[in-house]
Design an enzyme around this catalytic site. Structure first.
Site, short mmCIF file in Angstrom:
data_model
loop_
_atom_site.label_atom_id
_atom_site.label_comp_id
_atom_site.label_asym_id
_atom_site.label_seq_id
_atom_site.Cartn_x
_atom_site.Cartn_y
_atom_site.Cartn_z
N LYS A 80 0.81 -1.22 0.00
CA LYS A 80 0.00 0.00 0.00
C LYS A 80 0.84 1.27 0.00
O LYS A 80 0.49 2.25 -0.67
CB LYS A 80 -0.96 -0.01 1.19
CG LYS A 80 -1.96 -1.15 1.12
CD LYS A 80 -2.86 -1.19 2.34
CE LYS A 80 -3.79 -2.39 2.29
NZ LYS A 80 -4.71 -2.44 3.44
N ASN A 101 -5.05 1.99 -1.14
CA ASN A 101 -5.50 0.60 -1.29
C ASN A 101 -6.43 0.44 -2.48
O ASN A 101 -6.94 -0.66 -2.70
CB ASN A 101 -6.16 0.08 0.00
CG ASN A 101 -7.56 0.59 0.21
OD1 ASN A 101 -7.90 1.71 -0.19
ND2 ASN A 101 -8.40 -0.20 0.85
N GLY A 141 1.99 -1.12 14.24
CA GLY A 141 2.21 -1.26 12.80
C GLY A 141 1.92 0.05 12.10
O GLY A 141 0.82 0.59 12.24
N GLY A 143 2.45 0.51 8.67
CA GLY A 143 2.39 0.29 7.22
C GLY A 143 1.12 0.87 6.63
O GLY A 143 0.51 1.79 7.19
N ARG A 170 10.07 4.50 8.99
CA ARG A 170 8.69 4.54 8.50
C ARG A 170 7.76 5.15 9.55
O ARG A 170 6.86 5.94 9.22
CB ARG A 170 8.24 3.13 8.14
CG ARG A 170 6.83 3.06 7.58
CD ARG A 170 6.53 1.69 7.01
NE ARG A 170 6.40 0.67 8.05
CZ ARG A 170 6.08 -0.61 7.80
NH1 ARG A 170 5.88 -1.00 6.54
NH2 ARG A 170 5.98 -1.48 8.78
#
Length: 296
Positions: A80, A101, A141, A143, A170
């Site tokens: 993504k 997405n 997370g 991401g 990130r």
């Protein structure tokens, strides 16, 4: 128009294509949701899975976008964030989360990216009776899914989002993006913060496989903290099973996708596609079919 669900199984040279791209893809539910929708709308369209490793994603994406009968791409774990950089333009929601997405081919051949994970998650959370306003949230997370959920929760009025990811580069980039939109309400931590959390979200792939370790220990959570998982298959992950056994309310991953169907209908302009089909006279549709043995 007649509702013929068997039409989804009838592939012809005129079939319009949609792809869902991920690594892995065996768990994706999008084909079982979108293909019945295409059939119910009477569209000669099909969504198919494409398994692509991260090191090949850019190459495969460029090939897909040059496929003239491909109208849309859905993107799942772990692509993504990479998809954001390959879209020609993205929505503000996608820019804030740093991930897309869904991508739509425009009439001029350009590709527009959007992210529906966050709003799908918030809708499922609210319908389960957990209003986000004022919540203190921890997202494990950062991401594509985690970033979209964090952005949507902040937009929905949560008091604070604490984010944890071992990929500190990130993580820091996500916090910087979120802080530009919601100053002072997002923080990145080097260890997960659970002490006063009202909601904790697993936005990692851990739990897809039976031998995966838990992404965090639910015994560290405060009483009655809601535990959510973005994983859709299996429905009950090890995390959710352990959290429920400790008395925590749990939120399964499937509603995050289920609530995106209406959004996909609009984003992919399926209503306009239906109107275009209905505008074609039956005789014209018949003339477009090649005699047996003359086509590929």
């Amino acid at each position: 128009m007649e509702n013929n669900s068997s039409r989804a199984l009838s592939i012809s040279g005129a079939t319009r294509l949609y792809a869902v791209v991920g690594d892995p893809v065996a768990q994706v539910r999008a084909p079982s949701l979108l293909n019945p929708l295409f059939a119910a709308l009477g569209l000669n369209s099909v969504l198919f899975p494409v398994h692509v490793r991260p090191d090949a994603f850019a190459e495969v994406f460029q090939g897909l976008r040059k496929t003239d009968n491909l109208d849309g791409i859905l993107v799942t774990i772990p692509h993504k964030a990479a998809a954001l950089g390959l879209a020609d333009e993205v929505s503000p929601a996608a820019a804030a989360s740093g991930a897309v997405n869904a991508l739509r081919r425009e009439p001029d051949g350009r590709w527009t990216g959007e992210n529906f994970d966050g709003i799908g998650f918030v809708t499922g959370l609210t319908e389960a009776g957990h209003r986000p306003e004022g919540m203190r949230v921890t997202v494990v997370g950062s991401g594509g899914a985690g970033s979209a959920i964090a952005a949507a929760l902040l937009s929905a009025g949560v008091a604070r989002v604490s984010l944890y990811d071992p990929d500190t580069g990130r993580l820091d980039a996500l916090v910087a993006r979120l802080d530009a939109y919601w100053p002072g309400r997002a923080e990145g931590t080097r260890t997960p913060v659970f002490t006063d959390a009202d909601l904790v979200v697993n936005a990692t792939p851990l739990g897809m496989r039976a031998d995966d370790p838990l992404p965090f220990d639910p015994r560290d959570l405060p009483p009655r903290c809601v535990v959510a998982d973005v994983i859709m298959k299996p429905r009950e992950t090890g995390l959710l099973r352990a959290a429920a056994a400790l008395g925590h309310p749990v939120l399964y991953g499937a509603p995050m996708l289920d609530h995106q169907l209406d959004l996909y209908r609009t984003f992919f302009r399926l209503v306009e596609a239906v109107e275009a089909v209905e505008a074609v006279e039956p005789v014209e549709a018949g003339e477009a079919v090649a005699p047996e043995g003359t086509g590929q």
